[in-house]
Structure formats: structure tokens, C-alpha cells
Design an enzyme around this catalytic site. Structure first.
Site, short mmCIF file in Angstrom:
data_model
loop_
_atom_site.label_atom_id
_atom_site.label_comp_id
_atom_site.label_asym_id
_atom_site.label_seq_id
_atom_site.Cartn_x
_atom_site.Cartn_y
_atom_site.Cartn_z
N HIS A 104 1.24 -1.26 0.11
CA HIS A 104 -0.05 -0.16 0.04
C HIS A 104 0.54 1.04 0.45
CE1 HIS A 104 -3.42 -2.38 1.90
NE2 HIS A 104 -3.55 -2.64 0.20
N CYS A 115 2.22 14.31 -12.79
CA CYS A 115 3.23 13.98 -14.22
C CYS A 115 3.86 12.70 -13.58
CB CYS A 115 3.87 15.10 -14.44
SG CYS A 115 4.96 15.61 -13.45
N CYS A 138 3.69 20.63 -8.47
CA CYS A 138 4.74 20.67 -9.02
C CYS A 138 4.77 21.65 -10.47
CB CYS A 138 4.70 19.40 -9.89
SG CYS A 138 5.87 18.30 -10.91
N PRO A 204 -5.32 -10.19 18.61
CA PRO A 204 -6.44 -10.05 19.52
C PRO A 204 -7.68 -10.87 19.11
CG PRO A 204 -5.42 -8.31 19.45
CD PRO A 204 -4.80 -8.88 17.89
C1 BJW Z 1 -4.19 -6.33 16.39
C2 BJW Z 1 -2.98 -6.31 17.70
C3 BJW Z 1 -1.82 -5.77 18.22
C4 BJW Z 1 -4.94 -4.55 16.54
N1 BJW Z 1 -0.88 -6.96 17.79
N2 BJW Z 1 -2.71 -7.42 16.10
C5 BJW Z 1 -15.58 -5.81 -2.37
C6 BJW Z 1 -14.51 -7.22 -2.47
C7 BJW Z 1 -13.38 -7.11 -2.68
C8 BJW Z 1 -12.56 -5.77 -2.16
C9 BJW Z 1 -13.63 -4.90 -2.90
C10 BJW Z 1 -14.39 -4.53 -2.42
N3 BJW Z 1 -14.83 -3.74 -2.81
C11 BJW Z 1 -13.83 -2.59 -3.31
C12 BJW Z 1 -13.37 -2.81 -3.23
C13 BJW Z 1 -11.56 -3.15 -3.29
C14 BJW Z 1 -11.38 -2.11 -2.55
C15 BJW Z 1 -11.41 -2.63 -0.86
O1 BJW Z 1 -10.80 -4.09 -0.84
N4 BJW Z 1 -12.41 -2.17 -0.11
C16 BJW Z 1 -12.93 -3.18 0.84
C17 BJW Z 1 -12.53 -2.10 2.11
C18 BJW Z 1 -14.10 -3.50 0.48
N5 BJW Z 1 -9.84 -2.11 -2.17
C19 BJW Z 1 -9.02 -1.09 -3.36
O2 BJW Z 1 -9.82 -0.57 -3.28
C20 BJW Z 1 -7.74 -1.27 -3.30
N6 BJW Z 1 -7.23 -1.33 -5.16
C21 BJW Z 1 -7.78 -1.89 -5.83
O3 BJW Z 1 -8.51 -2.88 -5.61
O4 BJW Z 1 -7.66 -1.79 -7.01
C22 BJW Z 1 -8.48 -1.92 -8.66
C23 BJW Z 1 -7.23 -1.04 -9.04
C24 BJW Z 1 -7.25 -2.48 -10.52
C25 BJW Z 1 -6.62 -1.93 -11.95
C26 BJW Z 1 -6.78 -0.29 -11.89
C27 BJW Z 1 -7.44 0.35 -10.97
C28 BJW Z 1 -8.24 -0.16 -10.09
C29 BJW Z 1 -6.76 -0.11 -2.95
C30 BJW Z 1 -6.48 -0.45 -0.88
C31 BJW Z 1 -5.80 0.59 -0.48
C32 BJW Z 1 -6.25 0.62 0.73
N7 BJW Z 1 -5.77 2.10 1.37
C33 BJW Z 1 -5.60 1.90 2.34
C34 BJW Z 1 -4.83 3.41 2.92
C35 BJW Z 1 -3.79 2.97 3.06
C36 BJW Z 1 -2.92 4.48 2.80
C37 BJW Z 1 -3.22 5.06 4.69
O5 BJW Z 1 -2.02 4.33 5.11
O6 BJW Z 1 -2.95 5.50 4.76
O7 BJW Z 1 -4.78 1.11 3.06
S1 BJW Z 1 -7.31 1.68 3.39
C38 BJW Z 1 -6.25 0.92 4.76
O8 BJW Z 1 -6.65 -0.54 4.55
C39 BJW Z 1 -4.71 0.83 4.23
C40 BJW Z 1 -4.22 -0.70 5.34
O9 BJW Z 1 -3.34 -0.61 4.62
C41 BJW Z 1 -5.62 -1.45 5.38
C42 BJW Z 1 -5.64 -2.92 6.30
O10 BJW Z 1 -5.86 -2.60 7.07
P1 BJW Z 1 -5.61 -3.55 8.36
O11 BJW Z 1 -3.50 -3.25 8.60
O12 BJW Z 1 -6.33 -4.76 8.04
O13 BJW Z 1 -5.83 -2.63 9.47
P2 BJW Z 1 -7.69 -2.71 10.28
O14 BJW Z 1 -7.20 -1.06 11.47
O15 BJW Z 1 -8.14 -2.88 9.51
O16 BJW Z 1 -7.17 -4.08 11.60
C43 BJW Z 1 -6.01 -3.86 12.60
C44 BJW Z 1 -5.74 -4.95 13.11
O17 BJW Z 1 -5.40 -5.47 13.91
C45 BJW Z 1 -7.42 -5.45 14.15
O18 BJW Z 1 -8.07 -6.99 12.92
C46 BJW Z 1 -7.19 -5.97 15.84
O19 BJW Z 1 -7.63 -6.37 15.83
C47 BJW Z 1 -5.73 -6.02 15.15
N8 BJW Z 1 -4.83 -5.76 16.52
N9 BJW Z 1 -3.74 -4.79 17.78
C48 BJW Z 1 -1.94 -7.85 16.67
N10 BJW Z 1 -1.46 -5.40 18.73
ZN ZN Z 2 4.29 17.22 -11.72
#
Ligand code: BJW
Ligand code: ZN
Length: 237
Positions: A104, A115, A138, A204
Site C-alpha cells: 500500500h 506527471c 509540481c 487478539p
Molecule cells: C492487533 C493488535 C496488536 C490490534 N497485535 N494485532 C469488495 C470485495 C473486494 C474488494 C473490494 C470490494 N469493494 C471494493 C473493493 C476494493 C477495495 C477493498 O478492498 N475494499 C474493501 C474495504 C471492501 N480495494 C481497493 O480499492 C484496492 N485497490 C483495488 O482494488 O484496485 C483495483 C484496480 C485495479 C486496476 C486499476 C485500478 C484499480 C486498494 C486498497 C487500498 C487500501 N488503502 C488503505 C490506506 C493506505 C494509505 C494509508 O495508510 O492511509 O490501506 S485503507 C487501510 O486498510 C490501509 C491498510 O493498509 C488497509 C488494511 O487495514 P489493516 O492493516 O488490516 O488495519 P485494520 O485497522 O483494519 O486492522 C487492524 C487489525 O489489527 C485488527 O484486526 C486488530 O484486531 C488487530 N490488532 N492491535 C496484533 N497489538
Molecule cells: Zn508534475
């Protein structure tokens, strides 16, 4: 042995970085993800999105890797380790991991939204969140944005290809600190399961992956990861 780690926001939680989806402390509890973390949101109000990412940039620069990141880095003494991370922080690298694939993107890199030119200019320090800051421009007139993947955007080709390789060739996949709901990244552990690769989930809370993981440890990353490799024989009894 080849170990691949697939990490999410939960591994950085014990360093003080908020996760996204925690109901009380999560980033999405305070802002609408599609307003602030999508290309539509960026086009509609880049100043609001830029301000939010400046604040997160400050926050990530102010924290340190925890025992979970450090344990993963130390596994390199015993195994070939790849880290596939959804996190845009650099805590795995700062802990010493050498093969880190950011599916990501990174919040420590910036580029022009028109650009694509990489931006190496100054990034203002933003210790407190503010509503709005004008992003730099830019020379082409485009706006400078963080090098992160927003909803609706494709994942970076190189990181994605390397992540697929790392998962397909792993002898063990450790999935830590992710809610496993964001695709295509959440498909990587499913791929490992389909290949018959053992999958250990460290979280967890239960997730959609828990039912198909070989082992689900309901533990926090900083306490579970340090002794995990030594525990393997008892986990697979
Ligand atoms: C602990 C803990 C401890 C707590 N120890 N554990 C339906 C089905 C399938 C896909 C889609 C759909 N509808 C839409 C989509 C697509 C979409 C998607 O998946 N959406 C779903 C939400 C429904 N995906 C996209 O849009 C992706 N792109 C794409 O599909 O492109 C297609 C394409 C192809 C060709 C041309 C054009 C397009 C892109 C996804 C980008 C996600 N971006 C983010 C933001 C990144 C920037 C930023 O940081 O601001 O990424 S969103 C956010 O979620 C971030 C994270 O990386 C991502 C995942 O979150 P994560 O890391 O799992 O965090 P949490 O908070 O959800 O969970 C934390 C966990 O930790 C919990 O379970 C806790 O219990 C645990 N925890 N303490 C261990 N101490
Ligand atoms: Zn530019």
C-alpha cells in the site's frame, strides 16, 4: 526455511500508531475513509487529505519499532524472511528487516499527481491534526501527494509481484495485525491456504481469515512474535 510475514496496522499499534478500524481509537472512527483515503476524496479536497497525511507523517516519524517488528527482523538469523506489509510506516525497516514489500505504498515518499515525478522538497511538520493545508505544487502544475495506495487505485506492480513470489514460495506464512478485509492484499493469505502452506494468524480479535488459518493465536504482536519460531513444534502438534 522460508518465512513470509504479512502485516497490517495491528503490528504497529503497540508502537503507538493507531489502527484503521478499531471502533474507538481507529483512524476511521474519526474520518470517513472514502473522503480521506480515495482518489475521489483527493480530487474533491486535496488540502484536507494533505493535512491528514502530514499529521500521520509526523506521528510515524515520532514512534519506534516494537518487540514485534524486532522479532521479525531477528528471524533473519534463522530463516529467509520476506515481509509483505500493508503499512505505510517504515517500522519494519527501522527494526532491521531487509526484504520489505510495501503493497500500500509508503508515507515517506511523495510524487506529483499529474506527471508522477518524485518530490524531494520539504514536508511541513504537523504535530497536531489541522483541517486543511495546501499541498505543494509540481513545476507541471500538478499537486504533490503521498505515495500511498488509496481505495480504487491499483497496487504498485513491483511490490505486488514480489509479494506474490514471497507468499507462493514460503514454507510458513505469519499473518499479523490485519483485519483481512482489504483486497487484493487480503487475498495473499488465501493464496497460501490454497497452496497448502501453513498459515499462523496473530491477532487478539477474530477475522475473516481465522477459520481457514492453520493456527489462530489470539495474542498481541509484541508478545506473540518474539517466541513464535521456537513455539512452532507445539503449535503444529
Ligand atoms: C492487533 C493488535 C496488536 C490490534 N497485535 N494485532 C469488495 C470485495 C473486494 C474488494 C473490494 C470490494 N469493494 C471494493 C473493493 C476494493 C477495495 C477493498 O478492498 N475494499 C474493501 C474495504 C471492501 N480495494 C481497493 O480499492 C484496492 N485497490 C483495488 O482494488 O484496485 C483495483 C484496480 C485495479 C486496476 C486499476 C485500478 C484499480 C486498494 C486498497 C487500498 C487500501 N488503502 C488503505 C490506506 C493506505 C494509505 C494509508 O495508510 O492511509 O490501506 S485503507 C487501510 O486498510 C490501509 C491498510 O493498509 C488497509 C488494511 O487495514 P489493516 O492493516 O488490516 O488495519 P485494520 O485497522 O483494519 O486492522 C487492524 C487489525 O489489527 C485488527 O484486526 C486488530 O484486531 C488487530 N490488532 N492491535 C496484533 N497489538
Ligand atoms: Zn508534475
Amino acid at each position: 526455511m522460508r518465512v513470509t510475514v504479512f502485516s497490517g496496522a495491528g503490528i504497529s499499534a503497540e508502537s503507538g500508531v493507531p489502527t484503521f478500524r478499531d471502533a474507538e481509537t481507529g483512524l476511521w472512527a474519526k474520518v470517513d475513509p472514502y473522503e480521506i483515503s480515495s482518489s475521489e476524496g483527493w480530487r474533491a479536497h486535496p488540502d484536507k487529505v494533505w493535512a491528514w497525511y502530514l499529521w500521520r507523517h509526523h506521528m510515524m516519524g515520532a514512534v519506534a519499532p516494537n518487540e514485534g517488528h524486532r522479532a521479525v527482523a531477528a528471524w533473519e538469523d534463522h530463516a529467509e524472511v520476506h515481509v509483505v506489509t500493508q503499512n505505510v510506516d517504515n517500522l519494519h525497516e527501522r527494526a532491521g528487516s531487509r526484504n520489505v514489500h510495501h503493497v500500500h505504498g509508503s508515507l515517506f515518499e511523495f510524487h506529483c499527481d499529474r506527471c508522477g515525478t518524485e518530490y524531494a522538497g520539504p514536508i511541513p511538520d504537523m504535530p497536531e491534526p489541522v483541517e486543511s493545508v495546501q499541498p505543494p505544487r509540481c513545476v507541471c502544475g500538478g499537486l504533490i501527494r503521498p505515495n500511498v495506495v488509496w481505495f480504487g487505485e491499483p497496487l504498485p506492480d513491483d511490490a505486488w509481484e514480489q509479494s506474490l513470489e514471497a507468499v507462493v514460495h514460503a514454507d510458513l506464512l505469519v499473518v499479523v495485525g490485519t483485519s483481512s478485509v482489504v483486497y487484493p492484499a487480503a487475498g495473499l493469505p488465501e493464496l497460501a491456504v490454497a497452496h497448502g502452506t501453513p498459515v499462523i494468524e496473530v491477532n487478539p480479535e477474530p477475522t475473516p481469515l481465522s477459520a481457514s488459518a492453520t493456527v489462530s493465536l489470539r495474542e498481541k504482536a509484541a508478545s506473540a512474535l518474539p517466541g513464535l519460531l521456537q513455539r512452532l513444534p507445539s503449535l503444529f502438534d
